[in-house]
Design a protein around this motif. Structure first.
Motif, mmCIF file in Angstrom:
data_model
loop_
_atom_site.group_PDB
_atom_site.id
_atom_site.type_symbol
_atom_site.label_atom_id
_atom_site.label_comp_id
_atom_site.label_asym_id
_atom_site.label_seq_id
_atom_site.Cartn_x
_atom_site.Cartn_y
_atom_site.Cartn_z
ATOM 1 N N ALA A 51 20.752 12.102 -5.482
ATOM 2 C CA ALA A 51 19.436 12.677 -5.217
ATOM 3 C C ALA A 51 19.332 13.034 -3.735
ATOM 4 C CB ALA A 51 18.339 11.696 -5.629
ATOM 5 N N GLN A 52 18.116 13.385 -3.299
ATOM 6 C CA GLN A 52 17.871 13.714 -1.895
ATOM 7 C C GLN A 52 16.646 12.956 -1.407
ATOM 8 O OE1 GLN A 52 19.872 15.714 -0.009
ATOM 9 N NE2 GLN A 52 21.228 15.914 -1.799
ATOM 10 N N LEU A 53 16.570 12.777 -0.099
ATOM 11 C CA LEU A 53 15.412 12.126 0.499
ATOM 12 C C LEU A 53 14.229 13.086 0.530
ATOM 13 C CD1 LEU A 53 17.364 10.471 3.386
ATOM 14 C CD2 LEU A 53 15.943 9.165 1.790
ATOM 15 N N ALA A 54 13.081 12.607 0.065
ATOM 16 C CA ALA A 54 11.855 13.405 0.174
ATOM 17 C C ALA A 54 11.272 13.315 1.576
ATOM 18 C CB ALA A 54 10.824 12.932 -0.845
ATOM 19 N N PHE A 55 11.599 12.254 2.293
ATOM 20 C CA PHE A 55 11.207 12.086 3.695
ATOM 21 C C PHE A 55 12.112 11.015 4.293
ATOM 22 C CE2 PHE A 55 8.245 9.658 1.017
ATOM 23 C CZ PHE A 55 8.399 8.361 1.507
ATOM 24 N N PRO A 56 12.212 10.952 5.618
ATOM 25 C CA PRO A 56 13.013 9.887 6.224
ATOM 26 C C PRO A 56 12.483 8.523 5.800
ATOM 27 C CG PRO A 56 12.417 11.542 7.854
ATOM 28 C CD PRO A 56 11.610 11.841 6.630
ATOM 29 N N LEU A 57 13.386 7.575 5.593
ATOM 30 C CA LEU A 57 12.946 6.240 5.227
ATOM 31 C C LEU A 57 11.980 5.724 6.279
ATOM 32 C CD1 LEU A 57 13.365 3.858 3.198
ATOM 33 C CD2 LEU A 57 14.966 2.931 4.894
ATOM 34 N N ASN A 58 10.770 5.362 5.849
ATOM 35 C CA ASN A 58 9.780 4.770 6.752
ATOM 36 C C ASN A 58 9.967 3.261 6.777
ATOM 37 O OD1 ASN A 58 6.663 6.672 6.797
ATOM 38 N ND2 ASN A 58 8.763 7.414 6.743
ATOM 39 N N VAL A 59 10.124 2.707 7.963
ATOM 40 C CA VAL A 59 10.191 1.253 8.140
ATOM 41 C C VAL A 59 9.245 0.912 9.281
ATOM 42 C CG1 VAL A 59 11.650 -0.743 8.567
ATOM 43 C CG2 VAL A 59 12.587 1.230 7.363
ATOM 44 N N SER A 60 8.124 0.290 8.940
ATOM 45 C CA SER A 60 7.044 0.069 9.902
ATOM 46 C C SER A 60 6.841 -1.422 10.125
ATOM 47 C CB SER A 60 5.752 0.711 9.396
ATOM 48 O OG SER A 60 5.936 2.105 9.175
ATOM 49 N N PHE A 61 6.791 -1.813 11.388
ATOM 50 C CA PHE A 61 6.717 -3.218 11.779
ATOM 51 C C PHE A 61 5.273 -3.667 11.993
ATOM 52 C CE2 PHE A 61 11.015 -2.205 12.648
ATOM 53 C CZ PHE A 61 11.744 -3.340 12.954
ATOM 54 N N ASN A 62 4.902 -4.790 11.423
ATOM 55 C CA ASN A 62 3.709 -5.554 11.787
ATOM 56 C C ASN A 62 2.431 -4.723 11.742
ATOM 57 O OD1 ASN A 62 5.426 -7.768 12.062
ATOM 58 N ND2 ASN A 62 5.886 -7.244 14.178
ATOM 59 N N GLU A 63 1.832 -4.366 12.905
ATOM 60 C CA GLU A 63 0.577 -3.610 12.887
ATOM 61 C C GLU A 63 0.787 -2.136 12.552
ATOM 62 O OE1 GLU A 63 1.717 -3.495 17.355
ATOM 63 O OE2 GLU A 63 1.933 -4.861 15.644
ATOM 64 N N ALA A 64 2.034 -1.638 12.629
ATOM 65 C CA ALA A 64 2.313 -0.258 12.223
ATOM 66 C C ALA A 64 2.226 -0.154 10.704
ATOM 67 C CB ALA A 64 3.686 0.178 12.713
ATOM 68 N N ALA A 65 1.627 0.941 10.234
ATOM 69 C CA ALA A 65 1.421 1.122 8.799
ATOM 70 C C ALA A 65 2.312 2.198 8.209
ATOM 71 C CB ALA A 65 -0.042 1.467 8.520
ATOM 72 N N ALA A 66 2.614 3.236 8.988
ATOM 73 C CA ALA A 66 3.324 4.378 8.406
ATOM 74 C C ALA A 66 3.951 5.237 9.493
ATOM 75 C CB ALA A 66 2.358 5.229 7.580
ATOM 76 N N HIS A 67 4.901 6.067 9.062
ATOM 77 C CA HIS A 67 5.527 7.128 9.863
ATOM 78 C C HIS A 67 6.499 6.614 10.912
ATOM 79 C CE1 HIS A 67 1.870 9.957 8.937
ATOM 80 N NE2 HIS A 67 2.576 9.642 7.859
ATOM 81 N N ASP A 68 6.894 5.348 10.833
ATOM 82 C CA ASP A 68 7.940 4.899 11.742
ATOM 83 C C ASP A 68 9.275 4.953 11.015
ATOM 84 O OD1 ASP A 68 9.192 4.041 13.997
ATOM 85 O OD2 ASP A 68 8.236 2.072 14.092
ATOM 86 N N THR A 69 10.306 5.280 11.753
ATOM 87 C CA THR A 69 11.680 5.229 11.255
ATOM 88 C C THR A 69 12.572 4.986 12.451
ATOM 89 O OG1 THR A 69 13.309 6.309 9.826
ATOM 90 C CG2 THR A 69 12.201 7.708 11.442
ATOM 91 N N ALA A 70 13.831 4.764 12.205
ATOM 92 C CA ALA A 70 14.739 4.486 13.314
ATOM 93 C C ALA A 70 14.866 5.698 14.234
ATOM 94 C CB ALA A 70 16.113 4.091 12.774
ATOM 95 N N MET A 71 14.907 5.418 15.538
ATOM 96 C CA MET A 71 15.175 6.433 16.542
ATOM 97 C C MET A 71 16.689 6.612 16.681
ATOM 98 S SD MET A 71 12.565 5.123 19.534
ATOM 99 C CE MET A 71 13.060 3.401 19.401
ATOM 100 N N PRO A 72 17.135 7.717 17.266
ATOM 101 C CA PRO A 72 18.565 7.822 17.591
ATOM 102 C C PRO A 72 18.958 6.673 18.526
ATOM 103 C CG PRO A 72 17.463 9.943 17.839
ATOM 104 C CD PRO A 72 16.389 8.931 17.638
#
Length: 293
Positions: A51-72
């Motif tokens: 399959a394919q990714l519909a969006f980059p895997l979101n992994v959000s820490f603690n008070e973060a809720a959304a739209h975080d993912t690993a940086m380069p």
């Protein structure tokens, strides 16, 4: 609203793969593990499953809720006490499954249960004729009954082909009316429960973007970005996916000219914790089919 068998099968296939990969990816979230390694491994699983990714895997820490993912080159690791949201989107020929779970590396069990119970209660109420606002009432009541606040300015959303945020909008708080659900609708319900303010705000950091307009680019870095973005047909991509140098210059140029749209990390107040649970479902004649469960 009707859905032919081919489309329904694609949604089901995406859901089954998303369920499988989410569980495996979330299982990598352990104290001391590299965020970048976990994200890249999980994203690779999706492709390896066909399959394919519909969006980059979101992994959000603690008070973060959304739209975080690993940086380069991200050097973050998971630590004891963290509350980690893992949000995965998979598509098969553009038909999307969106699902999320919260991994508790601390003592946040009741908070995790609050979002999970709200999701289960909302799913149980889905049927043709119910209003989306009624689902928000159920979600808010469940989360508050566990002693927490729902995140008021995050919502569930419709899922159409290559469209991650279509109608209907599914609120996480009580509201009058909203879209009336009909058979064949496909959407994600995603309650967020928080110990904080109940509203998220944008952080300065942006890792995720999507193309929203087609215009030529002159900068080599901007051209490389569009080579990644165009085949995604409006689905989000990660800064991490773009090879080469001067990527930030290319991104800022494309944002300024309205070619791409940024998705800043969204977070509640510092020191708070947010949990998330999410499933994708198809409304049926007498209820719903959950594709990701």
């Amino acid at each position: 609203m009707s859905m032919d068998d081919r489309v329904c099968d694609a949604y089901r296939e995406a859901g089954a793969l998303a369920r499988k990969v989410l569980r495996r990816g979330a299982g990598l979230v352990k104290e001391g593990v590299s965020l970048l390694e976990m994200v890249e491994t999980t994203e690779r699983m999706v492709v390896e499953e066909g399959a394919q990714l519909a969006f980059p895997l979101n992994v959000s820490f603690n008070e973060a809720a959304a739209h975080d993912t690993a940086m380069p080159g991200d050097e973050r690791t998971f630590a004891r006490g963290d509350l980690i949201k893992v949000d995965l989107g998979v598509h098969v020929d553009g038909y999307i499954a969106d699902t999320a779970m919260t991994v508790d590396l601390g003592n946040h069990g009741p908070l995790v249960e609050a979002s999970r119970a709200a999701l289960d209660a909302a799913i149980a109420a889905v049927r043709p004729g119910i209003a989306a606002g009624d689902l928000g009432t159920i979600i808010q009541s469940k989360i508050e009954g566990h002693g927490y606040k729902p995140v008021a300015n995050l919502t569930g959303h419709g899922l159409e082909r290559y469209d991650l945020h279509a109608k209907p909008m599914i609120p996480n708080i009580a509201m009058n009316g909203g879209a009336i659900l009909v058979e064949g609708m496909v959407f994600a319900i995603e309650p967020f429960a928080t110990t904080g303010s109940g509203r998220v705000v944008e952080a300065p950091r942006v890792e995720i973007y999507k193309q929203v307009a087609a215009r030529p680019a002159r900068l080599p870095s901007a051209k490389r970005i569009l080579e990644i973005a165009r085949p995604r047909r409006g689905l989000p991509f990660s800064r991490r996916w773009v090879p080469g140098d001067k990527v930030d210059l290319g991104l800022s140029t494309l944002v300024r000219t309205g070619v791409i749209h940024p998705f800043p990390v969204l977070h509640d107040i510092q020191g708070s914790f947010v949990s998330q649970a999410e499933h994708t479902l198809i409304v049926t004649a007498d209820g719903c089919e959950v594709t990701t469960r």
